[in-house]
Write an enzyme that holds these catalytic residues in place. Structure first.
Site, PDB file in Angstrom:
ATOM      1  N   CYS A   2       0.852  -1.181   0.000  1.00 40.91           N
ATOM      2  CA  CYS A   2       0.000   0.000   0.000  1.00 40.91           C
ATOM      3  C   CYS A   2       0.893   1.237   0.000  1.00 40.91           C
ATOM      4  CB  CYS A   2      -0.931   0.087   1.195  1.00 40.91           C
ATOM      5  SG  CYS A   2      -2.123  -1.229   1.276  1.00 40.91           S
ATOM      6  N   ARG A  29       3.796  -0.374  -4.878  1.00 38.97           N
ATOM      7  CA  ARG A  29       3.524  -0.882  -3.526  1.00 38.97           C
ATOM      8  C   ARG A  29       2.191  -1.638  -3.441  1.00 38.97           C
ATOM      9  NH1 ARG A  29       6.898   1.654   0.224  1.00 38.97           N
ATOM     10  NH2 ARG A  29       5.510   0.991   1.872  1.00 38.97           N
ATOM     11  N   TRP A  76      -2.655  -2.814  -1.603  1.00 40.86           N
ATOM     12  CA  TRP A  76      -2.351  -4.246  -1.689  1.00 40.86           C
ATOM     13  C   TRP A  76      -3.194  -4.871  -0.589  1.00 40.86           C
ATOM     14  CZ3 TRP A  76      -0.299  -8.191   1.369  1.00 40.86           C
ATOM     15  CH2 TRP A  76       0.080  -9.353   0.680  1.00 40.86           C
ATOM     16  N   ASN A 100      -1.634   2.332   5.489  1.00 42.80           N
ATOM     17  CA  ASN A 100      -0.771   1.245   5.037  1.00 42.80           C
ATOM     18  C   ASN A 100      -0.334   0.481   6.275  1.00 42.80           C
ATOM     19  OD1 ASN A 100       1.358  -0.327   4.010  1.00 42.80           O
ATOM     20  ND2 ASN A 100       2.801   1.364   4.110  1.00 42.80           N
ATOM     21  N   GLY A 101      -0.669  -0.794   6.366  1.00 41.91           N
ATOM     22  CA  GLY A 101      -0.281  -1.580   7.543  1.00 41.91           C
ATOM     23  C   GLY A 101      -1.456  -2.418   7.994  1.00 41.91           C
ATOM     24  N   GLU A 459      16.783 -18.474  -7.406  1.00 42.38           N
ATOM     25  CA  GLU A 459      16.407 -17.112  -7.797  1.00 42.38           C
ATOM     26  C   GLU A 459      15.849 -17.092  -9.229  1.00 42.38           C
ATOM     27  OE1 GLU A 459      15.748 -14.381  -6.722  1.00 42.38           O
ATOM     28  OE2 GLU A 459      16.196 -12.834  -8.194  1.00 42.38           O
ATOM     29  N   LYS A 463      12.181 -15.755 -10.212  1.00 37.91           N
ATOM     30  CA  LYS A 463      11.923 -14.695 -11.204  1.00 37.91           C
ATOM     31  C   LYS A 463      10.894 -15.170 -12.213  1.00 37.91           C
ATOM     32  CE  LYS A 463      13.130 -11.875  -9.664  1.00 37.91           C
ATOM     33  NZ  LYS A 463      13.943 -11.617  -8.491  1.00 37.91           N
ATOM     34  N   GLU A 466       7.291 -15.542 -10.600  1.00 37.83           N
ATOM     35  CA  GLU A 466       6.573 -14.353 -10.142  1.00 37.83           C
ATOM     36  C   GLU A 466       6.125 -13.433 -11.275  1.00 37.83           C
ATOM     37  OE1 GLU A 466       8.715 -11.799  -7.404  1.00 37.83           O
ATOM     38  OE2 GLU A 466      10.577 -12.111  -8.482  1.00 37.83           O
ATOM     39  N   HIS A 482      17.105 -37.313  -6.102  1.00 40.51           N
ATOM     40  CA  HIS A 482      16.434 -37.755  -4.871  1.00 40.51           C
ATOM     41  C   HIS A 482      14.941 -37.464  -4.888  1.00 40.51           C
ATOM     42  CE1 HIS A 482      20.262 -38.821  -3.171  1.00 40.51           C
ATOM     43  NE2 HIS A 482      20.732 -37.618  -3.490  1.00 40.51           N
ATOM     44  N   LYS A 581       5.813  -4.499  -3.973  1.00 38.57           N
ATOM     45  CA  LYS A 581       7.267  -4.436  -3.820  1.00 38.57           C
ATOM     46  C   LYS A 581       7.723  -4.527  -2.366  1.00 38.57           C
ATOM     47  CE  LYS A 581      11.375  -3.293  -5.730  1.00 38.57           C
ATOM     48  NZ  LYS A 581      11.873  -4.579  -6.240  1.00 38.57           N
TER      49      LYS A 581
HETATM   50  C1  F6R Z   1      11.396 -11.128  -5.613  1.00 48.34           C
HETATM   51  C2  F6R Z   1      11.394 -10.089  -4.614  1.00 48.34           C
HETATM   52  C3  F6R Z   1      11.048 -10.468  -3.215  1.00 48.34           C
HETATM   53  C4  F6R Z   1      11.900  -9.661  -2.227  1.00 48.34           C
HETATM   54  C5  F6R Z   1      11.439  -9.937  -0.792  1.00 48.34           C
HETATM   55  C6  F6R Z   1      12.299  -9.218   0.224  1.00 48.34           C
HETATM   56  O1  F6R Z   1      11.731 -10.612  -6.877  1.00 48.34           O
HETATM   57  O2  F6R Z   1      11.630  -8.953  -4.903  1.00 48.34           O
HETATM   58  O3  F6R Z   1      11.201 -11.837  -2.996  1.00 48.34           O
HETATM   59  O4  F6R Z   1      13.238 -10.008  -2.390  1.00 48.34           O
HETATM   60  O5  F6R Z   1      10.118  -9.522  -0.639  1.00 48.34           O
HETATM   61  O6  F6R Z   1      12.284  -7.846   0.009  1.00 48.34           O
HETATM   62  P1  F6R Z   1      13.408  -6.907   0.588  1.00 48.34           P
HETATM   63  O7  F6R Z   1      14.684  -7.261  -0.066  1.00 48.34           O
HETATM   64  O8  F6R Z   1      12.948  -5.527   0.264  1.00 48.34           O
HETATM   65  O9  F6R Z   1      13.462  -7.165   2.056  1.00 48.34           O
END
Ligand code: F6R
Length: 586
Positions: A2, A29, A76, A100-101, A459, A463, A466, A482, A581
């Site tokens: 948010c 956000r 969000w 937000n929260g 990772e 990527k 997501e 395994h 984000k």
């Molecule tokens: C994936 C991604 C998330 C963040 C995670 C932690 O692309 O961006 O998995 O890495 O939410 O976020 P931060 O690094 O901001 O603590």
């Protein structure tokens, strides 16, 4: 999660456009819904829309919403589905709020307010804030007194802002655990981050428990005991160009392309001079998501080059499982945003239970983690807007590599070549775009790697899933036999990371095993022409690099692969569904 924004304009001006400009910067956000409320002729008017901000924009074009003070929100969803009815701002009679929260005691508050005759129209926790303020106003308290009573009563995390129908030039705003800044420029504004108040040149970062009363020409600040205070305004030094898409269609692509310069700046601004590891008997890394994967790479590096046992913990699990912390532990919190609640809470937990020293690796300056850590290393990636982390990840790895290799001259010398090698990888993007066609119609994919390339496999899979919504899993290549090998068939892409290193032969043999069961095997390697890498596979040849740096370099083609695959599937790569984000809820 948010974004909130607010602007106090001159009498008779219209702040709607400015609020929209702030919301545009905050859309990363959350984009489940958005809304704006303004004070107009002694009334509160609001407009809300489900989905991305463009839906609100379209509605605004058909409306005459106008007011000299207003607040905005991009959501969000946590409590309540992402419907228009649950979109903020949330109204009570003379009050509108954005939040937000999470208000943890909202059920008790709701019960009391309902007993007092308040009718709840949304499924949100936020509605208790609006009605609580209204209740106090009706009892004869001033807006400021009502706001202070609110802050004494609500539990949980919040960045909250309120406007009042009878105050055409005032916003009250407070924060606890969720970020909030007050910006000073042509107008005084509030926002969840610096990017949303960028028409301002100075800013005050509110701390936990503090609040501000903002009017046209003035902002009054109050500490957590509600005593007036005079915080120092900080000049905004961030580069504005960094938050524009410029020639690029998507932020994510721009951010992938920015990696050489992000790594270069990160190396330049982070010299490991003091003896950070003196007396340290264990390192504990706390992080989530992509940052957690950076932590796993660091575990391999730290144990090999520093010879210090290292644990990497998923922050959301750590503090709930009675961990044994021990003595002389150095905690490293890794977080792009610096505000991920899981990482912050886990780090605070260790702080409370031990005398461990805490360092943080963060991308956002002045973010919450900087208030918990004894020292912060900043990745110099610039503001990252694309929801999927890219440049912040490789910049995190760069700092972790500097920490791990600082006593090894033969390695520290190689940092200088790293940005150029990353540029060479980016130059392979046409090949990777072509490769995306080989996986874009798959329903799932497997990524394999060994040693420091294992977390890069994790990772790469994250990527892909997501942003393209293809189910993907990363595995340690040796672990595949395994169990996961059962997944492989002719249709499943198996993406293998196989640089020339001590384990090359072993990974190559894992690839043979995969190829015996599937047809779509893709190999990223620097070993062109090796007889050990089977034909009948697709190979992308990456530049040669010493094996210690391989995880940084190999992360990049996997970002590009996910990006091009998502594009082929017609997805909005910057705003993947259900994500936001900054994750400020547990
Ligand atoms: C994936 C991604 C998330 C963040 C995670 C932690 O692309 O961006 O998995 O890495 O939410 O976020 P931060 O690094 O901001 O603590």
């Amino acid at each position: 999660m948010c974004g909130i924004t607010g602007v106090v304009g001159k009498p008779n001006s219209n702040v709607v456009e400015k609020i929209m400009a702030g919301l545009e910067k905050l859309e990363y956000r959350g984009y489940d819904s958005s809304g704006i409320a303004v004070v107009c002729d002694g009334r509160i008017e609001r407009l809300r829309a489900v989905g991305k901000l463009r839906n609100l924009k379209a509605k605004l074009e058909q409306s005459s919403l106008s007011g000299s003070v207003g607040i905005g929100h991009t959501r969000w969803a946590t409590h309540g589905r992402p419907t228009e009815n649950n979109a903020h701002p949330i109204l009570s009679e003379n009050v509108a709020v954005v939040h937000n929260g999470i208000i943890e005691n909202y059920k008790e508050l709701k019960f009391d307010l309902q007993k007092d005759g308040f009718i709840f129209e949304t499924e949100t926790d936020t509605e208790v804030i609006a009605h609580f303020l209204q209740q106090k106003l009706s009892e004869g308290f001033s807006p400021r007194e009502s706001f202070e009573k609110l802050l004494k009563t609500v539990e949980g995390s919040y960045a909250v802002a309120a406007i009042f129908s009878f105050l055409p030039d005032t916003i009250l705003a407070a924060r606890r655990k969720s970020p909030l800044v007050v910006g000073f420029g042509e107008n005084i504004c509030i926002g969840s981050d610096l990017s949303s108040v960028l028409s301002c040149d100075e800013v005050v970062y509110l701390e936990d428990g503090e609040y501000a009363e903002i009017s046209e020409n003035n902002a009054l600040f109050f500490d957590r005991e509600f005593r007036p205070m005079n915080p120092t305004k900080q000049k905004i030094t961030e580069n504005l160009e960094n938050i524009e898409k410029g020639e690029y269609e998507y932020y994510m692509f721009k951010e992938i392309m920015e990696q050489p310069s992000a790594i270069r700046k990160t190396i330049l601004n982070n010299k490991i001079t003091e003896n950070i590891f003196g007396g340290v008997s264990r390192i504990l890394i706390l992080a989530c998501g992509t940052s957690h994967y950076a932590g796993i790479v660091a575990k391999y590096w730290f144990e090999k080059f520093l010879k210090i046992p290292t644990d990497v913990e998923i922050a959301s699990e750590y503090r709930y499982r009675s961990p044994i912390i021990g003595e002389n532990v150095l905690v490293i919190a890794i977080t792009q945003s610096g505000e991920t609640i899981d990482t912050l809470e886990a780090t605070e937990y260790v702080r409370k239970c031990s005398n461990s020293r805490v360092i943080a690796i963060a991308n956002v300056k002045n973010s919450a983690v900087s208030r918990i850590a004894d020292f912060v290393f900043y990745t110099e990636a610039g503001i990252e807007i694309g929801v999927a982390s890219t440049k912040a990840f490789t910049a995190q790895l760069t700092i972790l590599a500097e920490l791990a290799f600082h006593n090894h001259d033969f390695l520290t010398k190689q940092f200088q070549n790293l940005p150029t090698l990353c540029e060479e990888v980016l130059d392979l993007r046409a090949e990777i775009k072509y490769l995306a066609e080989k996986i874009s119609s798959a329903s799932s994919a497997v990524y394999l790697g060994r040693d420091t390339l294992y977390p890069i496999a994790l990772e790469g899979a994250l990527k892909l899933k997501e942003i393209s919504y293809i189910h993907a899993e990363g595995f340690a290549a040796g672990e595949m036999k395994h169990g996961p090998i059962a997944l492989i068939d002719d249709t499943m892409p198996v993406i293998c990371l196989c640089p020339r290193n001590e384990l090359f032969e072993k990974t190559a043999s894992n690839i043979q095993v995969a190829l015996a069961r599937g047809k779509n095997v893709i190999i990223f390697t620097d070993s062109e022409g090796s007889r050990l890498l089977p034909s009948g596979t697709t190979k992308i040849i990456l530049p040669k690099i010493s094996e210690e740096f391989a995880p940084i370099l190999y992360a990049i083609p996997l970002q590009l692969l996910a990006y091009y695959t998502a594009l082929l599937r017609g997805e909005d790569v910057d705003k993947p569904r259900n994500l936001a984000k900054s994750v400020t809820v547990e």
